[in-house]
Structure formats: C-alpha cells, structure tokens
Design an enzyme around this catalytic site. Structure first.
Site, mmCIF file in Angstrom:
data_model
loop_
_atom_site.group_PDB
_atom_site.id
_atom_site.type_symbol
_atom_site.label_atom_id
_atom_site.label_comp_id
_atom_site.label_asym_id
_atom_site.label_seq_id
_atom_site.Cartn_x
_atom_site.Cartn_y
_atom_site.Cartn_z
ATOM 1 N N PRO A 132 0.785 -1.233 0.000
ATOM 2 C CG PRO A 132 -0.165 -1.107 2.117
ATOM 3 C CD PRO A 132 0.495 -2.067 1.168
ATOM 4 C CG ASN A 133 -0.146 4.192 1.400
ATOM 5 O OD1 ASN A 133 -1.168 4.737 0.990
ATOM 6 N ND2 ASN A 133 -0.100 3.511 2.531
ATOM 7 N NE ARG A 159 4.063 6.484 1.805
ATOM 8 C CZ ARG A 159 4.330 5.250 2.198
ATOM 9 N NH1 ARG A 159 4.830 4.383 1.352
ATOM 10 N NH2 ARG A 159 4.118 4.894 3.438
ATOM 11 C CE1 TYR A 196 7.362 6.769 3.329
ATOM 12 C CE2 TYR A 196 8.748 4.804 3.219
ATOM 13 C CZ TYR A 196 7.747 5.535 3.832
ATOM 14 O OH TYR A 196 7.144 5.030 4.955
ATOM 15 C CG ASN A 216 8.277 -2.132 0.350
ATOM 16 O OD1 ASN A 216 7.705 -2.240 1.424
ATOM 17 N ND2 ASN A 216 8.938 -1.050 -0.013
ATOM 18 C CB ALA A 260 1.378 0.010 6.240
ATOM 19 C CD GLU A 320 10.531 -7.934 5.730
ATOM 20 O OE1 GLU A 320 10.049 -7.016 6.407
ATOM 21 O OE2 GLU A 320 10.947 -9.015 6.227
ATOM 22 C CG HIS A 359 11.071 -2.671 4.887
ATOM 23 N ND1 HIS A 359 9.705 -2.637 4.912
ATOM 24 C CD2 HIS A 359 11.428 -3.861 5.431
ATOM 25 C CE1 HIS A 359 9.241 -3.748 5.457
ATOM 26 N NE2 HIS A 359 10.273 -4.513 5.774
ATOM 27 N NE ARG A 385 10.035 5.387 8.929
ATOM 28 C CZ ARG A 385 9.055 5.261 8.017
ATOM 29 N NH1 ARG A 385 9.145 4.327 7.083
ATOM 30 N NH2 ARG A 385 8.006 6.047 8.066
HETATM 31 C C1 DHK Z 1 7.090 1.509 3.242
HETATM 32 C C2 DHK Z 1 5.963 1.864 3.931
HETATM 33 O O1 DHK Z 1 4.878 2.218 3.302
HETATM 34 C C3 DHK Z 1 5.918 1.926 5.380
HETATM 35 O O2 DHK Z 1 4.667 1.574 5.909
HETATM 36 C C4 DHK Z 1 6.984 1.065 5.969
HETATM 37 C C5 DHK Z 1 8.244 0.917 3.890
HETATM 38 C C6 DHK Z 1 8.323 1.243 5.317
HETATM 39 C C7 DHK Z 1 9.511 1.255 3.168
HETATM 40 O O3 DHK Z 1 10.461 1.794 3.788
HETATM 41 O O4 DHK Z 1 9.622 0.925 1.979
HETATM 42 O O5 DHK Z 1 7.135 1.317 7.202
#
Ligand code: DHK
Length: 157
Positions: A11-12, A19, A24, A73, A76, A97, A99, A106
């Site tokens: 998500p996102n 974002r 990020y 990835n 959340a 995995e 991130h 964090r």
């Molecule tokens: C991406 C997200 O959307 C967060 O919810 C995670 C992760 C971290 C990232 O660092 O790619 O905490």
C-alpha cells in the site's frame, strides 16, 4: 522456460516520488520497476503493486505455483498482516523482504516486521537501490550466475 521473479509492492507505494520524499526519496515506482528489470538482466520479472491485502495474497499464491523467487515490499502490511505472512510461508523458493527506509531507525510502530519470519533475507534503508540488490540476490540464489551468493547458506528451514 525460466520462472519469473515476482516483485510485489504494498500500500501507498504507487505514490512513490511524491509521498514523504524526505523518507522515501524522489524515485517513482515506474523508475523502481526499471531498476529491477535492469538488475534482472535476462531473467523475467513480474512487477506489481496493490493497496489491497487480498490482492497481494492472491499474487503470492500465484507465485507459489510459478515463480523462481519473490522480492516483496509489504509496506504497512509488514507490521499488521499475519495473512500475508501465512501466504509467504507457502513459498519454498527465495524471498527477499525489502523496505526503502531503514525501519529499525524509525518510530516504534515501524520496527517489528512480521514478514521477516518468512524471508530468506531483509534489506532496509538502501532507498530504491535496495530493489536492485534484492533482485540480484534472488537471481543468484535461484541459480543465476551465482558468483557471490552461491556460498551463502540461506537460514530458511
Ligand atoms: C514503506 C511503507 O509504506 C511503510 O509503511 C513502511 C516501507 C516502510 C519502506 O520503507 O519501503 O514502514
């Protein structure tokens, strides 16, 4: 026929680039896909993103039947979804995995990923470049030109 590597995004992540760029970065998801395809070389890639937990589970089930490895990835869902963890536990080949941010530096809510229980390895904090490292690792673990990885014993039992 070479089995594809599934690169799954939660998500996102479709909003990457705009974002929270201070966390990020400015790289978009389209650019992340290009990084993955470049790192994979000849190896086929299925690159997908969904904001839906059910959709991600369905793609993992699909990967169980036809993939050489998974780079995921879960965003959340990393911290909430036992359902995605259970799906990953069905996958016998390498799982990396990833991130983009270093979740361990964090806020508390981002520090304990459930997914790591099913992962061969975890990459966090390398930004978008981490995806290329993850894809490269799967290629080598899955039998590609394994100069570096062939000696790495995956701890997955
Ligand atoms: C991406 C997200 O959307 C967060 O919810 C995670 C992760 C971290 C990232 O660092 O790619 O905490």
């Amino acid at each position: 026929m070479t089995k594809p590597i599934y690169v799954l995004n939660g998500p996102n992540l479709n909003r990457l680039g705009t974002r929270e760029p201070e966390i990020y970065g400015r790289t978009t998801l389209v650019q992340v896909e290009a990084l993955c395809r470049q790192a994979a070389g000849e190896w086929p890639i299925e690159f997908r993103q969904s904001n839906s937990e059910a959709q991600l589970i369905d793609w993992i089930h699909e990967a169980v039947d036809r993939a050489a490895g998974i780079v995921i990835n879960p965003a959340a869902y990393s911290f909430t979804s036992i359902a995605i963890l259970d799906a990953l536990k069905m996958f016998a080949a390498p799982i990396i995995e990833i991130h983009i941010s270093n979740i361990h530096r964090r806020e508390e809510i981002y520090q304990r990923s459930l997914m790591s229980r099913a992962a061969t390895a975890v990459i966090a904090g390398l930004g978008a470049k981490g995806y290329a490292v993850a894809v490269r690792a799967v290629v080598e673990l899955a039998g590609g030109d394994g100069a570096v990885m062939s000696s790495v014993e995956t701890g997955r039992t």
